[in-house]
Design an enzyme around this catalytic site. Structure first.
Site, PDB file in Angstrom:
ATOM      1  N   LEU A   9       0.831  -1.190  -0.029  1.00  0.00           N
ATOM      2  CA  LEU A   9      -0.195   0.063  -0.101  1.00  0.00           C
ATOM      3  C   LEU A   9       0.902   1.110   0.064  1.00  0.00           C
ATOM      4  O   LEU A   9       1.446   1.528   0.990  1.00  0.00           O
ATOM      5  CB  LEU A   9      -0.801   0.123   1.061  1.00  0.00           C
ATOM      6  CG  LEU A   9      -1.609  -1.382   1.470  1.00  0.00           C
ATOM      7  CD1 LEU A   9      -2.508  -1.119   2.715  1.00  0.00           C
ATOM      8  CD2 LEU A   9      -2.401  -1.741   0.033  1.00  0.00           C
ATOM      9  N   ALA A  10       0.840   2.028  -1.133  1.00  0.00           N
ATOM     10  CA  ALA A  10       1.448   3.197  -1.261  1.00  0.00           C
ATOM     11  C   ALA A  10       0.805   4.279  -1.692  1.00  0.00           C
ATOM     12  O   ALA A  10       1.449   5.201  -2.450  1.00  0.00           O
ATOM     13  CB  ALA A  10       2.879   2.867  -2.178  1.00  0.00           C
ATOM     14  N   ARG A  16       0.714  13.680   7.240  1.00  0.00           N
ATOM     15  CA  ARG A  16       1.536  14.002   8.403  1.00  0.00           C
ATOM     16  C   ARG A  16       2.963  14.471   8.277  1.00  0.00           C
ATOM     17  O   ARG A  16       3.616  14.878   9.137  1.00  0.00           O
ATOM     18  CB  ARG A  16       1.215  13.035   9.632  1.00  0.00           C
ATOM     19  CG  ARG A  16      -0.160  13.007  10.315  1.00  0.00           C
ATOM     20  CD  ARG A  16      -0.349  11.782  10.828  1.00  0.00           C
ATOM     21  NE  ARG A  16      -0.609  10.784   9.949  1.00  0.00           N
ATOM     22  CZ  ARG A  16      -1.098   9.277  10.262  1.00  0.00           C
ATOM     23  NH1 ARG A  16      -1.217   9.141  11.471  1.00  0.00           N
ATOM     24  NH2 ARG A  16      -1.392   8.488   9.372  1.00  0.00           N
ATOM     25  N   THR A  82      -7.128   2.598   3.603  1.00  0.00           N
ATOM     26  CA  THR A  82      -6.256   1.153   3.155  1.00  0.00           C
ATOM     27  C   THR A  82      -7.024  -0.016   2.754  1.00  0.00           C
ATOM     28  O   THR A  82      -6.563  -0.462   1.798  1.00  0.00           O
ATOM     29  CB  THR A  82      -5.608   0.955   4.454  1.00  0.00           C
ATOM     30  OG1 THR A  82      -6.622   0.781   5.619  1.00  0.00           O
ATOM     31  CG2 THR A  82      -4.618   1.720   5.010  1.00  0.00           C
TER      32      THR A  82
END
Ligand code: UD1
Ligand code: MG
Length: 464
Positions: A9-10, A16, A82
């Site tokens: 997952l990118a 943040r 996600t």
């Protein structure tokens, strides 16, 4: 059990980090996060390795594909979360997975890409735990003294995983749980397909949470957890404070490894070593030393203080202090610094010297040859046992082309010389102070250029 696919997952925005650089391209010990994780996963030989991208898509994909050309890039649509990333991956990979595994009996590994130290050993622990259990899904967890920000693992009475609750959605009681989700999971392929369909975004972040798929997976069998053996390997990076804490902790490990291997490191706090660096016994590193890329340093060399070496090969017993050196080679017993700059493509011979305020670029300096002071040596070849006087400049650039200077062996260049390239001087030449060398100088000659000294007697400058 065969690993049908790995889904990395990118696609997240890395909010943040407050950055224009996609988070998977941040580096730790010299390598982008995404490459670290792809390398760790690659050793598990998944039949498909896929990367889900969206934010900074082109940049992330370019870096990933350069290192792993067979990896499959998947686009995440505008829905965040996600879980959505995995939905997009499964939709895109469906045909391939069906072809490879018509029974859907294999499993799928999912991992976030903001854990730069995730390694193969940790992933193997998870896969083995999954294989040796009846789990339809297994999550990799860790216990943290301060679990703030992480999804908490809520256990059922039978110790299976009941659900994972995000910080923002958790009750006060759930926030007390110190076992957290690392964002690494393995699912039975058929179960992942079914569990991922039901996600919704009814939560504090209005996102499709992958964590909810663990709860849905319970409909198909036991959902388990496996503790990561090394908590550093699963530490996430969501902001720059976490990045620097992790970088420091990892660097400390690297320094300790090299100290055990016979390297003296005076100040590990200010010595930064990338993980592909190789050091011989009795190398001594003084404070403020940065060793980057595939730097290799031979036995007994003394490096520092204030040195940055990027992809350098340094021979034995060399001495480098206060220098920046890039993509070059330094011979045994050579001496560099202080205040030296070696740009890519140089080869400094054994016992040779690049001294104070000397810049070199694409130059080969023979054994025992010294360039001790205040010089620029670019696109130049110098033989053995030559000495270059202070203030010497190779004028290598005529405004259009870069031209070569060739200086032979046993040459003595006077101070403040200028070599107007292309130019060559043969072996055994001596040049006078302040010479401007524009033409070939024959073996054994003395070359000097006129520089008439005038004198005006009784000179009294008057104020205007
Ligand atoms: C996530 C987990 C949390 C866990 C933590 C571990 C969820 C809902 N939460 O939280 O339980 O404790 O990781 O570090 O999964 N990503 C996408 N698409 C998106 C959003 C994120 O691909 O739309 C990727 C990110 O690039 C990143 C990973 O998913 O690699 C995790 O995203 P992040 O936003 O860091 O999730 P956390 O808040 O850390
Ligand atoms: Mg995260």
């Amino acid at each position: 059990m065969a690993l049908d696919a790995a889904i990395l997952l990118a696609a997240g925005g890395g909010t943040r980090m407050k950055t224009r650089i996609p988070k998977p391209l941040f580096t730790l010990a010299g390598k982008p996060f995404i490459i670290r994780i792809m390398s760790a996963v690659d050793h598990l030989h998944p039949r498909i390795m896929s990367v889900v991208t969206r934010y900074g898509k082109e940049q992330v994909e370019a870096v990933a594909l350069r290192a792993f050309p067979d990896a499959v890039m998947v686009h995440q649509d505008a829905h965040p979360g996600t879980g959505r990333a995995v939905q997009c991956a499964l939709a895109s990979l469906e045909e391939r997975i069906n072809q490879l595994d018509p029974e859907q009996n294999g499993s799928i590994l999912i991992a976030a890409t903001d854990m730069p130290l995730l390694n193969t050993a940790t992933l193997m622990t998870l896969l083995e735990a999954h294989d040796h259990s009846d789990d339809v899904a297994t999550v990799l967890t860790t216990h943290l003294d301060n679990p703030y920000g992480y999804g908490r693992i809520v256990r059922a009475a039978d110790q299976s995983v009941a659900c994972i609750v995000e910080e923002k959605d958790a009750t006060d009681a759930q926030r007390q749980i110190t076992e957290v989700n690392t964002s690494v999971y393995v699912f039975k392929t058929s179960v992942l397909k079914a569990a991922i369909r039901n996600l919704n975004s009814h939560n504090a972040q209005n996102e499709f949470y992958l964590t909810d798929a663990m709860e849905f997976a319970r409909q198909y069998g036991h959902v388990g957890a496996c503790a990561a053996p090394d908590s550093l390997a699963v530490e996430g990076v969501n902001d720059r404070i976490q990045l620097m804490n992790l970088a420091k902790a990892y660097n400390r490990r690297i320094c300790e490894y090299w100290m055990r291997e016979g390297v003296t490191i005076w100040d590990p706090e200010s010595t930064w070593i990338d993980d592909e660096v190789r050091l011989g016994h009795d190398v001594e590193l003084l404070p403020n030393t940065f060793l980057r890329g595939r730097t290799v340093i031979g036995e007994g060399s003394l490096i520092g203080p204030d040195v940055e070496l990027d992809t350098m090969i340094v021979g034995q017993n060399a001495h480098i202090h206060r220098a920046l050196m890039q993509q070059s080679t330094v011979g045994a017993c050579a001496e560099v610094g202080p205040f030296s700059y070696m740009r890519p493509g140089c080869d400094l011979g054994a016992w040779a010297k690049q001294g104070t305020y000397v810049e070199m670029k694409k130059s080969t300096i023979g054994d025992n040859t010294k360039v001790p002071h205040l010089s620029y040596i670019g696109d130049c070849t110098i033989g053995d046992h030559s000495n270059i006087g202070g203030g010497t400049i190779t004028a290598n650039y005529d405004g259009v082309h870069k031209n070569k200077t060739i200086i032979g062996s046993n040459v003595h260049v006077g101070v403040d010389n200028m070599f107007v390239a292309p130019v060559e001087i043969a072996d055994g030449v001596t040049t006078g102070a302040g010479a401007v060398i524009r033409h070939y100088v024959h073996r054994g000659s003395l070359a000097y250029s006129e520089n008439t000294q005038h004198e005006v007697h009784n000179w009294h400058p008057k104020a205007q």
